[in-house]
Scaffold this active site. Structure first.
Site, PDB file in Angstrom:
ATOM      1  N   CYS A  14     124.903  60.080  24.959  1.00  0.00           N
ATOM      2  CA  CYS A  14     125.710  59.968  26.185  1.00  0.00           C
ATOM      3  C   CYS A  14     127.083  60.569  25.892  1.00  0.00           C
ATOM      4  O   CYS A  14     128.043  59.842  25.610  1.00  0.00           O
ATOM      5  CB  CYS A  14     125.832  58.508  26.594  1.00  0.00           C
ATOM      6  N   CYS A 334     117.663  71.185  38.128  1.00  0.00           N
ATOM      7  CA  CYS A 334     118.379  70.380  37.127  1.00  0.00           C
ATOM      8  C   CYS A 334     119.243  71.291  36.265  1.00  0.00           C
ATOM      9  O   CYS A 334     119.788  70.850  35.258  1.00  0.00           O
ATOM     10  CB  CYS A 334     117.395  69.585  36.270  1.00  0.00           C
TER      11      CYS A 334
END
Ligand SMILES: C[S@@+](CC[C@H](N)C(=O)[O-])C[C@H]1O[C@@H](n2cnc3c(N)ncnc32)[C@H](O)[C@@H]1O
Length: 388
Positions: A14, A334
């Site tokens: 992340c 995406c």
């Protein structure tokens, strides 16, 4: 979002975790607007994601030893780092991972050791549906160890009764992929039912599924809204997966065709259409570009939806769309970089609307769905005919 793995430097997947979520969303929107600037669409407000507990799928590398397995990622030396408490996963996955670690110990399956290329078990892949049912896939090196999984299956089902589908996936090669081609289903059930956007989609093991359920719900809803406004008689959904877009856009009197390379995904999509009695919705296994090229001259639907992998649709399909009589394209991407490149080959279309969806919070990735409209006659002026 606070994450002890990130804070300890154990996992940096992340990459934006230090950035407040609202700021992440604003900067993603700014970046995609900049990339699509030349197309000047009307921008709809971006779709935010829950900050945690949104991932319906866990892809856990198995490391360590059978007695003390790690579930998570590999470090720079190829050794397992345990991140089973990752807060991105839905609660049923979060709760299942420690049980699965104990099950690995019970079976005695040796985690695969990347540096020495030894061991049996490479990954555990877990998908959860809205009801908390699980599809659990053990990615193993050889068929020899499948009997061990079978032998202990009852124990797994006792400790993890919501594991309604359990499979062994065979990946003998030392390759940087998470699954192989052969799947052995160990349970009587071979699929999960995923509920979103008012649909119940069947999901067999070897099928792509959007990992962020609440955001995928919004994505299909957006596509359905645009398609319903256009009211086409025929729609193609290319790169259809288990048929999310195709099934969302089904309507009385509208013929819908989905095309997808994964046979498992096509079987899943067909099962959903059959269960819902949608006789006008068909799914075919095959290459999206080939399917378009094989259409008879003059054969094209009113609307084409494309939702390709990160590489985009490529020149051949983009040029086919440009030369066809297709009036509208819903392009869900995406990877806005390949979207922009594909649009270069489609000068006959203008982007009317666009919406960013934060499918991948805390990373720089995002989904963008766009509505393209034909503004000039196709290069080949073909009459419109019925779908194949
Ligand atoms: C981003 S996923 C989208 C799936 C689906 N639209 C959904 O919403 O779940 C891309 C899909 O394209 C499929 N695919 C990859 N290459 C393909 C090709 N050449 N032709 C058709 N489908 C392909 C993959 O198997 C995957 O299911």
């Amino acid at each position: 979002m606070q994450c002890s793995y990130f804070d300890a430097g154990l996992c940096r997947s992340c990459t934006l975790l230090d950035t407040p979520y609202a700021e992440q969303l604003t900067s993603k929107q700014a970046r995609v607007e900049e990339l699509l600037d030349a197309h000047s669409p009307e921008w709809l407000s971006p779709i935010a994601s829950p900050e945690q507990g949104f991932r319906n799928k866990a892809k856990m590398v198995v490391g360590g030893t059978a007695a003390a397995p790690t579930l998570g990622i590999l470090d720079g030396r190829g050794e397992g780092v345990d991140i089973r408490g990752c807060a991105l996963h839905l609660a049923p996955i979060h709760d299942a991972l420690p049980v699965l670690a104990r099950f690995i110990t019970l079976t005695g399956l040796q985690p695969y050791d990347v540096p020495s290329r030894r061991g049996d078990l490479k990954y555990v892949l877990v998908t959860a549906n809205a009801e908390g049912e699980l599809l659990v896939r053990f990615v193993v090196r050889s068929e020899d160890v499948v009997s061990r999984l079978r032998r202990h299956l009852a124990a797994l089902q006792e400790t993890l009764p919501n594991a309604v589908v359990v499979t062994a996936n065979l990946l003998p090669e030392h390759k940087a992929v998470t699954e192989g081609e052969r799947e052995i289903v160990l349970t009587s059930r071979d699929r999960l039912t995923m509920t979103l956007a008012g649909m119940r989609l069947e999901l067999r093991p070897q099928s792509f599924f959007q990992t962020n359920t609440p955001v995928a719900d919004q994505l299909y809803t957006q596509a359905r809204t645009w398609v319903d406004e256009l009211g086409p008689a025929s729609v193609w959904d290319l790169y259809c997966g288990v048929g999310g877009f195709a099934l969302a856009c089904a309507a009385p009197g509208r013929a819908v065709l989905g095309v997808e390379t994964s046979v498992d995904a096509v079987l899943s999509a067909r099962a959903t259409a059959r269960r819902e009695g949608l006789d006008d919705v068909r799914f075919e296994a095959g290459d999206a570009t080939e399917a378009a090229l094989q259409a008879q001259p003059g054969e094209h639907p009113d609307v084409v939806i494309v939702n390709p992998p990160r590489r985009g649709i490529g020149e051949t399909l983009a040029r086919w769309l440009d030369a066809s009589g297709v009036q509208h394209v819903v392009y869900s991407s995406c990877n806005p970089v390949t979207l922009v490149r594909d649009l270069e080959w489609m000068p006959g279309f203008r982007m009317r609307r666009a919406r960013a969806l934060d499918m991948f919070p805390h990373t720089t990735h995002l989904e963008v769905v766009t509505l393209l409209e034909r503004v000039d006659s196709p290069a080949t002026d073909r009459p419109r005919v019925r779908m194949p």
